[in-house]
Each structure stands twice: as C-alpha cells, then as structure tokens.
Design an enzyme around this catalytic site. Sequence first.
Site, short mmCIF file in Angstrom:
data_model
loop_
_atom_site.label_atom_id
_atom_site.label_comp_id
_atom_site.label_asym_id
_atom_site.label_seq_id
_atom_site.Cartn_x
_atom_site.Cartn_y
_atom_site.Cartn_z
N ASP A 1 -1.09 0.86 8.17
CA ASP A 1 -2.14 1.75 7.66
C ASP A 1 -2.28 1.66 6.13
O ASP A 1 -3.08 2.37 5.55
CB ASP A 1 -1.95 3.20 8.12
CG ASP A 1 -0.71 3.86 7.56
OD1 ASP A 1 0.08 3.21 6.85
OD2 ASP A 1 -0.51 5.07 7.84
N ARG B 1 8.89 13.51 -8.75
CA ARG B 1 8.35 12.21 -9.14
C ARG B 1 7.67 12.34 -10.51
O ARG B 1 6.92 13.29 -10.75
CB ARG B 1 7.35 11.71 -8.10
CG ARG B 1 7.97 11.62 -6.71
CD ARG B 1 7.08 10.85 -5.75
NE ARG B 1 7.50 11.04 -4.36
CZ ARG B 1 8.52 10.42 -3.78
NH1 ARG B 1 9.24 9.55 -4.48
NH2 ARG B 1 8.83 10.65 -2.52
N ASN C 1 -1.32 3.50 -3.39
CA ASN C 1 -0.39 2.79 -2.51
C ASN C 1 -1.08 1.95 -1.44
O ASN C 1 -0.42 1.29 -0.64
CB ASN C 1 0.59 3.77 -1.85
CG ASN C 1 -0.09 4.76 -0.91
OD1 ASN C 1 -1.15 4.51 -0.38
ND2 ASN C 1 0.54 5.90 -0.70
N ARG D 1 5.46 15.90 -10.35
CA ARG D 1 5.18 16.67 -9.13
C ARG D 1 6.37 16.57 -8.18
O ARG D 1 7.04 15.52 -8.12
CB ARG D 1 3.91 16.17 -8.42
CG ARG D 1 3.94 14.74 -8.01
CD ARG D 1 2.70 14.34 -7.21
NE ARG D 1 2.72 14.91 -5.87
CZ ARG D 1 3.30 14.31 -4.82
NH1 ARG D 1 3.93 13.17 -4.96
NH2 ARG D 1 3.26 14.90 -3.64
N ASP E 1 1.80 -2.44 5.67
CA ASP E 1 3.10 -1.77 5.76
C ASP E 1 3.52 -1.75 7.23
O ASP E 1 2.87 -2.35 8.09
CB ASP E 1 3.06 -0.36 5.15
CG ASP E 1 2.19 0.60 5.94
OD1 ASP E 1 1.30 0.12 6.67
OD2 ASP E 1 2.37 1.82 5.83
N THR F 1 8.48 15.31 0.71
CA THR F 1 9.37 14.98 1.82
C THR F 1 10.86 15.00 1.49
O THR F 1 11.68 15.07 2.39
CB THR F 1 9.04 13.58 2.37
OG1 THR F 1 9.07 12.64 1.28
CG2 THR F 1 7.65 13.55 2.99
N SER G 1 6.28 4.32 9.46
CA SER G 1 5.44 3.62 8.50
C SER G 1 6.21 2.62 7.63
O SER G 1 6.78 1.66 8.13
CB SER G 1 4.69 4.65 7.64
OG SER G 1 3.76 4.05 6.80
#
Length: 550
Positions: free
Chosen positions: A288, A512, A380, A503, A284, A507, A68
């Site tokens: 998607d 963050r 995003n 949170r 991107d 990955t 991605s």
Amino acid sequence: MSALPHDNIRSLSVKHEKPSKLKFQYGTAGFRTLGETLDSVLFRVGILAALRSKKLDGKTIGVMVTASHNPEPDNGVKLVDPRGEMLESSWEGHATLLANAQTTDALLVALDEFVKLTKIDLSKPSRVVFARDTRPSGPKLVESLVDGLEALGAEYRDAGVTTTPVLHYLVRAINTKGTKEAYGEDTEHGYLTKLSDAFKKLIGGKAAPSPLLIDCANGVGAPIAVKLCEYLGDSIPIKLTNTAIDTKGALNNSCGADFVKTSQKLPPSLVSVLQPGQRACSLDGDADRLIYYYLDDRSQFHMLDGDKITALVASFIVDLVKAAGLDEQIKVGVVQTAYANGSSTKYLSERLPVKCVPTGVKHLHHAAEHYHVGVYFEANGHGTVLFSQTAQDQITTHKPSTPAQSTALNHLTNLINLINQTVGDALSDMLLVEVVLAHKSYSGVEWDSLYSDLPNRLVKVVVGDRNAFTTADAERRLVSPPGLQGKIDELVRRYDGGRSFVRPSGTEDVVRVYAEAVIKSQADELAFRVAGLVFDEAGGDPTQRPKEFL
C-alpha cells in the site's frame, strides 16, 4: 432484538485467552505488535467485525491481517468499512476496550455494554470478507479470526493471501454491486482487469516506456505483481525483484518502500542491478506504499517519494481538467501532513489549494473528500486520488466541444478506473505514475526537477510517556510540555530555511522530531538539537542520551 450468544462466545473464547500483562491499542494501522501475542486480539476482532456489519444493516466489513512495512515477526489486523475506507474513528476505542478485557467473563460484560451503547440490532445479518499477507504467523491468526466470526454466526469469505489494497477494493466492490456506484467485479481478477484495462487505454499511442524495476519487499505484493504483469501484457516492460515470499526473514529486510524512504538509499539487492537513468520503485510488505527512485549518470541515488508523486500527479490532473473544459466546475486540491517537504508545499501551493492535516491516513482521506478531486500522498509513499461523485458525474455528462476536450475527458474517465480510491495502493499508484511519465515524456530526471527537496532529517526519541507531548496546528506546534515550543522556535531561527516540529508517535512510546534546512548538515544538526531538547524535557537518563545529541 436478540441477545448475544454467550455460550457460543464463551466456548470459543477459552481457546483464545488474553495474555495477562499485555495491553493492546487500536491505532491508525489497527492492532500491530508481535504476531505470537495476537491470538486473543484476532478472536475479538472477529466478533467486532461481525457486530460492525450488524450495526450497518448487514453490509460487508473487511478484515486485513497484516503488519505492512514492519519486520516479519510482527503482525497486525485492521477493519475496513463498507466503502473500502478505514474503520470509523469512534470504533477504535471500542476495539481497544474489547481487546483488553482480561477474561472471558469480562469480555462478555464488555460486549453486552458495547451492544447496548451503540444500539446494535443483533437480529441483523453480519457479513465479513478477510485476507492476509505472507507472514508465517498469518494462517494461525486467521484461524483465531474465524473463531470470532463463528462465535456470532457471521457469514464470511476468505479472500486468501493478497494485498491490503485488493482487500479494500473487494469490500467496496461487494457493497456497491448492482448499484449505480458499482466499483467493479468483486474478485482479484476484477481488480486486475480494471487496472490493466484502464492503463492500456491511457498508455495507448504513447512511446513504449523503458523497463521498470519493481522491488516487491519479499512480500505479498510479489505474487499480485506477477499476476498484474500477465494482465498488462507487453504494454509496459517490468522486472520484478525481491519476490522471495517463502524465504524466512526476508520480508521488508533491507528492501521495500520503508527501507528506501528511511535510509535514503538503494536496497542492497538492487545495487548491482539498477542502471543509471533506469526507473525503479519499491512497494512495502502489504503493497500500500510506493517509493520511486533512480540513479543519475554519476550513479548518484535520487529518491522520488510521496511528495514527488503528489506534485507529478496533481499537476497532471489539473491540466486534464482544464483541457476537458471543466476547470470552473471541478476543483482539484491537495492534502499533506507536516512531514511534507517544504519545497513540495511551495511548488503545489502556487498551482492549487493545499491543506495540511494531522499525520495519519484517516485525516488525509477525510480532508481529500472535501475537494471535487482530492490528491493525497504521505511522504512515505502511501496515498491515492479521490474523485467525488459530483466530479465523476461532471466528467461523464460533459459534452466536449473540441477533439482535445473529448480526449481529456476519456483520460479522466480511465484515470478514475486506474486509481484505487479506497486506499493507498502501490500497484495502482505505480501504473498512475507510469501513465503521467508517458504522457509528459519524462524520465526520472525531469520528474525530479519539478522542485528540489529541502534536506531533512527524522529522529526518534524514546520517552517514558508520549502522552505528555500534545500538539496543535495539524501537529506543527507543541502545546505541551509548556515552553518547549518556544525553545524549538529559537533554535529554528538560527538555520537558513529552518523548520522543525515534534509529535508523539501514534503507536509506540517515542517522540518523532522532523527538521529541514537549506544545507544537509544543518538539517541534521537542527534535528539532533531539537531531539536533545525533547530528551531533556522528557527527563531522560543522561547516560542514555544518544551521542548525536551531544
């Protein structure tokens, strides 16, 4: 029930030995890491995809090889379930377990246990369709995937180099062929025809739009966008940029949706190209995600992200449903995450139901299915609109009592065909946005003025163990470490319009931190102060404390 072909699996598995020190995890985006380390993972994903198909009575499963928006050296792979949706969550753990079996013998033991646990009838057929993006590591990884498919004797189809949304479309089209829910012809041509025909019908009679500039992130969206332009003809003037798919290192490099969203500025390659007032958007790397933007008459940059797309699209669909005389039968709802800008949530909540769910497409998609028409776009730029079968039936069978109702029903029917309901699709979403702008006679300025974003800042804090941070209330509040949420609340109260949440990443070993406030400098300050609290709580080395936190 037959047995697993151990000898076949063993003979092919020895070509794809797992790196001894690496641990792989199937997350929201599937497996994703450096492409050169994924050989064994792709082989095992091939086996898993074949078993998933057997479990679902031979329905076709999709496999997409992509990373991605990640940089070019990365690659990844994810599975797609029969309706074009993401892999069922319960299988993510199985995927992780199989990927981490250290040896071929361990893999065979794990596979036997897995087949027994999930009650897979091995005599069932298995069918898989796969595709890849333009990354240099893709062809080799596809070879590993094919070995995994052949280890189980699966039927497979190579869809070649295409976008993630096209692969999702193909999976659904293959599995619904010949049924009343037929989704379209199961080819790239079928996809492009479906989108372009619907767009032309929706744009018919409207003033010709001004030229649109599309940044293709030097990724796989470029060749598909070139083809789409041919299908669209002169219905919309489009100029494609960042289409260098053969230039080493160009993919997602200072361009693309993720670059625009995180840096909140134009890709450098567009600085001398984009004119004030002209619309532009970025895809991107696997097409998607979609982010729009424009320059005002003072050449100031304005970003129109997923929240802005939600506001534009949701209000348009609500108006159409009402104009069609179906507002009593069809309820439209919006799904957001905690990352949605507070101003967008306020704007939408005054017009229709809004639900907040944990971060991740699978949560948004699942929640959107609970509405007759569910709209979701992450900030995003990843998102879509889901029309339930009930809503589609209502639209198809409703007898209009006025010409205006008839027109609105036709628009809704064409919207259903224009929107890729399987997954976020930058090209489909781009056409959707262009339709709404044309119907409302909006420029970027009018669209942007629906509401004003609260200034916000996102900060990443590297931690030793992200699992020490757990959340509740759709990730808006920390449960652990204990006491930290209270300290965050105390900080937030000091800022006008303040909001912040913390949170763990899904990955990587980072936490963050998101913050909003009425003034940009205060949003920045709040973000870094909360990040400082997180850093201290995580027991970080004081010498490594980022300077902005001090």
